[in-house]
Design an enzyme around this catalytic site. Structure first.
Site, short mmCIF file in Angstrom:
data_model
loop_
_atom_site.label_atom_id
_atom_site.label_comp_id
_atom_site.label_asym_id
_atom_site.label_seq_id
_atom_site.Cartn_x
_atom_site.Cartn_y
_atom_site.Cartn_z
CD GLU A 87 -2.97 -1.40 2.43
OE1 GLU A 87 -3.01 -0.61 3.29
OE2 GLU A 87 -3.65 -2.65 1.90
CD GLU A 144 -4.62 -7.26 0.40
OE1 GLU A 144 -5.62 -7.26 1.21
OE2 GLU A 144 -3.67 -8.33 0.54
#
Ligand SMILES: *[C@@H]1O[C@H](CO)[C@@H](O)[C@H](O)[C@H]1NC(C)=O
Ligand SMILES: *[C@@H]1O[C@H](CO)[C@@H](O)[C@H](O)[C@H]1NC(C)=O
Ligand SMILES: *[C@@H]1O[C@H](CO)[C@@H](O)[C@H](O)[C@H]1NC(C)=O
Ligand SMILES: *[C@@H]1O[C@H](CO)[C@@H](O)[C@H](O)[C@H]1NC(C)=O
Ligand SMILES: *[C@@H]1O[C@H](CO)[C@@H](O)[C@H](O)[C@H]1NC(C)=O
Ligand SMILES: *[C@@H]1O[C@H](CO)[C@@H](O)[C@H](O)[C@H]1NC(C)=O
Ligand SMILES: *[C@@H]1O[C@H](CO)[C@@H](O)[C@H](O)[C@H]1NC(C)=O
Ligand SMILES: *[C@@H]1O[C@H](CO)[C@@H](O)[C@H](O)[C@H]1NC(C)=O
Ligand SMILES: *[C@@H]1O[C@H](CO)[C@@H](O)[C@H](O)[C@H]1NC(C)=O
Ligand SMILES: *[C@@H]1O[C@H](CO)[C@@H](O)[C@H](O)[C@H]1NC(C)=O
Length: 581
Positions: free
Chosen positions: A350, A457
């Protein structure tokens, strides 16, 4: 509007064509992989002839377009005679040109436009302003420049019927926005699905022809051919957590479905070094052992996480020098431990949204850790891994162009050319209809870079239509030529999965779990049974993977077995089998 393209850019893939079945006016997106990350000297033609946009190429001055906000709009003509629209004398970020269109509930709209700024470089977004609402829905973003045209691709899914104004946003109101070849093309869900199916046929499957004959080479009509997949090529996996070590039902559930996984939390720094200096890999080691015993490949998740919140508690308070030392120890520890045993590393998780390490250690922190991870484990793919890049058009910070910008920062040094980069898109979809047009445009854009893309994910928030919407997302990913794997962050209730629940507390399959099971079957196993025709031929289209094939003689029931691999890259494989009576 420019009629001929002057470009000859290798990265520009335009196999997009529009098929108008004459008389019916039916359009089909037979193949639409139309995107570029390059800035072009001249704009291309409007996709789909502009779709429902009036005067999309500005051949009729600014007819159909009005001023939005303050400022003025006008047509301009380039030295080459190309006509385009300009918004000037802007004072607010939304000051631009706009056109009102009618959105119809349930339709998926792909948007594209070629954009340029009169000076500098900045993000331009397309915005849909629906009638009667001050809510502005972003439909896509591009980093536009002066001196060349950049393609903005995106779209919107209409969850209500309403007029909508299409306008453009750019924060620097002292520069002009220029646009050309604007397009908005609606598709029904049925058309979208049929495009996905066509793409799956082309990208994930190959045609195989079996010729069954007698030993004297005459055709053996009526031979039975049973084809069973033993291994799928495409990695369609599922996240896994520590419950796998103790819950036998969870083990059986997992092993009977998946060959690829990511540990949801157990390999993270906050799990392996709760107390400074006391590393404990007990759980993650045991999970890797379980995976290996069951032939399951594991993605390494993650070495670092750039969000301050998810540091080990003690790491948050380190001085830059202490952090540099602790982080060096961390990356060496975890990467050396699992070197060569994983199929991927999420290196700095991220890092488009967050910059904990950059803030503390300097702008190059991510770059340095990708280089380090590569040095320690050179054969393993190194991913960026970000959320909202394809799932939410409102999160501009992580738009596909901004994702690419971060990737380019990491790739800036010469040594980085050796790294096996890959693009991780988490795919956490919230509630509401997924914006498949935006998702596809993001995959198109990032696909042009040429690195493998994985949904790492995939999940979708609980809601009445969860099963339907999750299926749409999974099919969109599987059908996209740039996507090379999907891992879901989903699972059974007994393992604590409560967002995308695939099995309830009694291991009964949920509707969303049923979607997943159906896709595993559809993309995989068979078995398919076919009978050879009078020429002794069986034609079939198979998903890429390994297969067991059994041929049975129609009279004697003698049988013969064969293993075949169906791989990408051949359009038709011919397999000849001779059978004794
Ligand atoms: C036009 O500009 C003025 C002054 O900058 C501003 O107050 C006003 O809100 C703007 N109007 C619109 C519609 O943006
Ligand atoms: C706006 O763009 C101009 C031209 O590129 C540049 O000089 C100026 O600094 C920019 N303003 C802001 C606030 O970024
Ligand atoms: C939307 O626009 C129509 C006219 O096009 C108008 O009658 C209506 O009041 C507007 N507002 C809403 C909420 O529909
Ligand atoms: C339509 O979608 C928007 C954005 O996701 C949401 O805020 C709105 O509530 C939805 N409207 C309906 C009628 O579903
Ligand atoms: C403009 O600036 C605002 C506030 O900083 C930001 O939220 C928005 O995303 C920016 N818009 C663009 C197009 O960069
Ligand atoms: C070939 O072999 C098959 C099965 O043994 C037999 O029925 C057929 O007559 C043979 N044909 C020729 C041309 O030899
Ligand atoms: C390491 O973790 C395991 C599993 O949580 C635990 O049982 C064990 O006591 C830990 N070891 C140490 C030395 O803390
Ligand atoms: C960051 O990387 C660039 C290019 O490799 C280099 O020129 C610069 O010195 C680096 N900065 C730091 C703080 O390491
Ligand atoms: C879902 O699980 C997460 C993580 O285990 C937990 O933090 C969250 O509270 C749970 N949510 C609900 C609604 O149970
Ligand atoms: C085909 O592959 C299976 C494993 O999938 C193996 O058990 C079998 O022996 C192979 N058969 C042949 C004929 O190679």
């Amino acid at each position: 509007m420019k009629v001929t393209a002057k470009c000859c850019n290798l990265l520009f893939i335009t196999t997009s064509f529009l098929l108008f079945i004459s008389g019916l006016g039916v359009h089909s997106l037979d193949y639409d992989y139309f995107a570029t990350i390059e800035c072009m000297k001249e704009p291309q033609r409007a996709q789909y002839g502009g779709g429902i946009i009036v005067n999309s190429g500005f051949d009729h001055n600014i007819e159909g377009w009005t001023v939005f906000g303050n400022g003025t709009i006008e047509e301009r003509i380039s030295n080459d005679g190309n006509r385009f629209i300009v918004a000037s004398k802007r004072t607010q970020s939304l000051d631009s040109f706009s056109q009102t269109v009618q959105l119809e509930k349930g339709l998926i709209y792909t948007f594209s436009a070629w954009l340029q700024l009169s000076e500098g470089s900045d993000t331009i977004s397309v915005v849909f302003k629906t009638n009667g609402s001050d809510q502005l829905v972003h439909g896509g973003h591009v980093i536009a420049k002066h001196g060349c045209w950049s393609l903005l691709k995106g779209g919107i899914v209409a969850n209500f019927s309403s007029p909508a104004e299409i306008l453009f946003e750019s924060n620097n109101s002292s520069v002009e926005i220029w646009a050309d070849s604007v397009s908005l093309q609606p598709f029904t869900k049925k058309e979208w699905r049929s495009h996905q199916d066509n793409n799956i046929e082309r990208v994930r499957k190959s045609r195989v022809r079996f010729h069954v004959s007698n030993v004297n080479e005459t055709a053996l009509e009526g031979a039975t051919v049973v084809i069973t997949q033993t291994k799928a090529d495409f990695p369609f996996g599922c996240g896994m957590n520590h419950h796998i070590l103790t819950n036998i039902d969870y083990q059986e559930w997992f092993v009977s479905r998946f060959k690829y996984t990511t540990f949801t939390n157990e390999m993270k720094w906050y799990s392996t070094e709760i107390i400074p200096g006391q590393e404990n890999y007990t759980i993650s080691d045991a999970m890797l052992e379980f995976a290996k015993d069951n032939g399951i490949s594991v993605r390494g998740h993650n070495i670092f996480w750039d969000d301050e919140k998810y540091q080990p508690e003690w790491v948050k308070y380190l001085s830059p020098d202490e952090l540099r030392k602790a982080a060096k120890k961390r990356i060496e520890s975890v990467v050396k431990r699992y070197k060569g045993e994983l199929i991927a590393w999420d290196v700095v998780n991220e890092n488009v949204h967050f910059h904990f390490y950059e803030d503390k250690l300097g702008e190059n922190a991510s770059e340095l850790y990708y280089l380090k991870a590569h040095e320690l484990d050179p054969e393993t793919k190194l991913f960026m891994n970000e959320y909202n890049t394809i799932e939410y058009s409102g999160d501009k910070v992580v738009s596909p162009p901004n994702y690419l910008k971060k990737l380019e920062e990491i790739m800036q040094s010469g040594e980085a050319t050796e790294i096996l980069f890959a693009i991780g898109l988490q795919g956490h979809f919230a509630s509401g209809q997924p914006n498949l047009a935006y998702m596809r445009s993001g995959l198109d854009f990032l696909g042009n870079i040429g690195f493998p893309i994985w949904l790492t994910e995939a999940s979708l928030d609980p809601q009445p239509n969860q099963a339907e919407y999750f299926e749409e997302v999974l099919r969109e990913a599987y059908s996209h030529p740039a996507v090379e794997g999907i891992i879901m962050f989903a699972g059974p209730a007994q393992a604590g999965f409560n967002s995308t629940l695939l099995a309830d507390t009694n291991f009964q399959t949920t509707p969303t779990g049923q979607v997943v099971d159906n896709l595993i079957l559809e993309w995989g196993s068979g078995p398919y049974t076919a009978i050879a025709d009078s020429r002794g031929i069986v034609d079939i289209s198979l998903h890429h993977g390994d297969y067991d094939v059994t041929f049975t003689h129609p009279l004697t029931q003698n049988s013969k077995k064969l293993n075949i691999s169906v791989r990408k890259g051949f359009s038709q494989e011919n397999i000849h089998v001779k059978m004794h009576a």
